[in-house]
Write an enzyme that holds these catalytic residues in place. Structure first.
Site, PDB file in Angstrom:
ATOM      1  N   ASP A  66      15.042 -15.445  -4.566  1.00 44.97           N
ATOM      2  CA  ASP A  66      15.342 -16.625  -3.775  1.00 44.97           C
ATOM      3  C   ASP A  66      15.736 -17.803  -4.647  1.00 44.97           C
ATOM      4  O   ASP A  66      15.665 -17.739  -5.878  1.00 44.97           O
ATOM      5  CB  ASP A  66      14.135 -17.002  -2.900  1.00 44.97           C
ATOM      6  CG  ASP A  66      12.799 -16.820  -3.633  1.00 44.97           C
ATOM      7  OD1 ASP A  66      12.736 -17.098  -4.841  1.00 44.97           O
ATOM      8  OD2 ASP A  66      11.823 -16.401  -2.983  1.00 44.97           O
ATOM      9  N   ASN A 135       0.280 -17.829   3.024  1.00 35.54           N
ATOM     10  CA  ASN A 135       0.558 -17.588   4.445  1.00 35.54           C
ATOM     11  C   ASN A 135       1.199 -16.222   4.684  1.00 35.54           C
ATOM     12  O   ASN A 135       1.686 -15.943   5.780  1.00 35.54           O
ATOM     13  CB  ASN A 135       1.429 -18.691   5.027  1.00 35.54           C
ATOM     14  CG  ASN A 135       2.834 -18.730   4.427  1.00 35.54           C
ATOM     15  OD1 ASN A 135       3.159 -17.956   3.529  1.00 35.54           O
ATOM     16  ND2 ASN A 135       3.660 -19.648   4.913  1.00 35.54           N
TER      17      ASN A 135
END
Length: 252
Positions: A66, A135
């Protein structure tokens, strides 16, 4: 999933580096998926020591997971800069073979399509290195990401922005709010995956990824679909696993 447990952070890096080196060593032109963030750093340090001792990765092609959207490539916290600093140079990779998404491109949607096509043109990823967010994100695939998603622009979750503020002098306002990321489907197309996690802050996400249902609410849970996934954990990251998920191997 195969789970390997180390008593400490350095040991987890050594275990993961051994797995990566063994997978790549005999491939004539391996394709390696590389992650950023704090999770894989022990792996890269241990792998760099193996390169110093004679492991040759110079013919490896690498694809980063990314990149932030809109951050200049020469910014010290752009993943172009981080990969060059923490991966390319220490591992002796050929910089011409190391690819990072074009987060600063004028048309990031087109850049995402080009990046996905480049991975396919390279023959796909032989081994993908992953971390995991608190998360449950992998890459920047935040909760809500589809299992079949491909390289695309995503909006970063508030938890991710807050967690990554440590790389921006603790100022969440300086963290980009969007990123280009390989999708979950892109990640799952890798032939082998090694995920490194350490610290108590990752324990809940690890337990849910291993034991919970496959759900877009915890993107790492989709790793259950892959035939060759190894999780390398320290004791803290493994602390919320149930007895039924005890590691098959414990390093000492």
């Amino acid at each position: 999933m195969r789970i390997l447990l180390s008593p400490d952070l350095a040991g987890a890096g050594e275990i993961a580096a051994t797995l990566v080196a063994a997978s790549l060593r005999d491939l004539p032109a391996p394709v390696l998926g590389v992650a950023t963030g704090s999770s894989p750093q022990p792996l890269y340090r241990a792998l760099a020591a193996r390169v110093h001792a004679g492991l040759d990765l110079s013919r490896t092609t690498a694809f980063a997971l990314d990149e932030y959207v809109g951050l200049p490539v020469d910014h010290p916290e752009s993943y172009h800069a981080v990969i060059a600093r923490e991966v390319t140079a220490p591992l002796g990779l050929d910089a011409e073979r190391v690819h990072v998404p074009e987060g600063a491109a004028a048309d990031p949607v087109a850049a995402a399509a080009r990046y996905e096509a480049a991975i396919v043109a390279a023959g796909g990823v032989d081994l993908q290195i992953l971390g995991i967010g608190a998360n449950g994100h992998i890459g920047f695939n935040e909760p809500g990401s589809d299992a079949d998603s491909r390289t695309r622009i995503v909006e970063l979750a508030p938890r991710t922005v807050a967690d990554n503020s440590r790389f921006f002098d603790g100022d969440a306002g300086r963290v980009p709010t969007h990123a280009l990321t390989q999708g979950i489907g892109t990640i799952l197309a890798a032939r082998e995956i090694v995920l490194v996690a350490w610290g108590e802050s990752k324990a809940d996400a690890v337990a849910r990824a291993v034991e919970g249902p496959q759900t877009a609410g915890l993107p790492a849970s989709f790793l259950q679909r892959h035939a060759r996934v190894t999780l390398v954990l320290d004791h803290a990251a493994a602390s919320k696993l149930s007895p039924n998920s005890l590691p098959v191997e414990v390093a000492r």
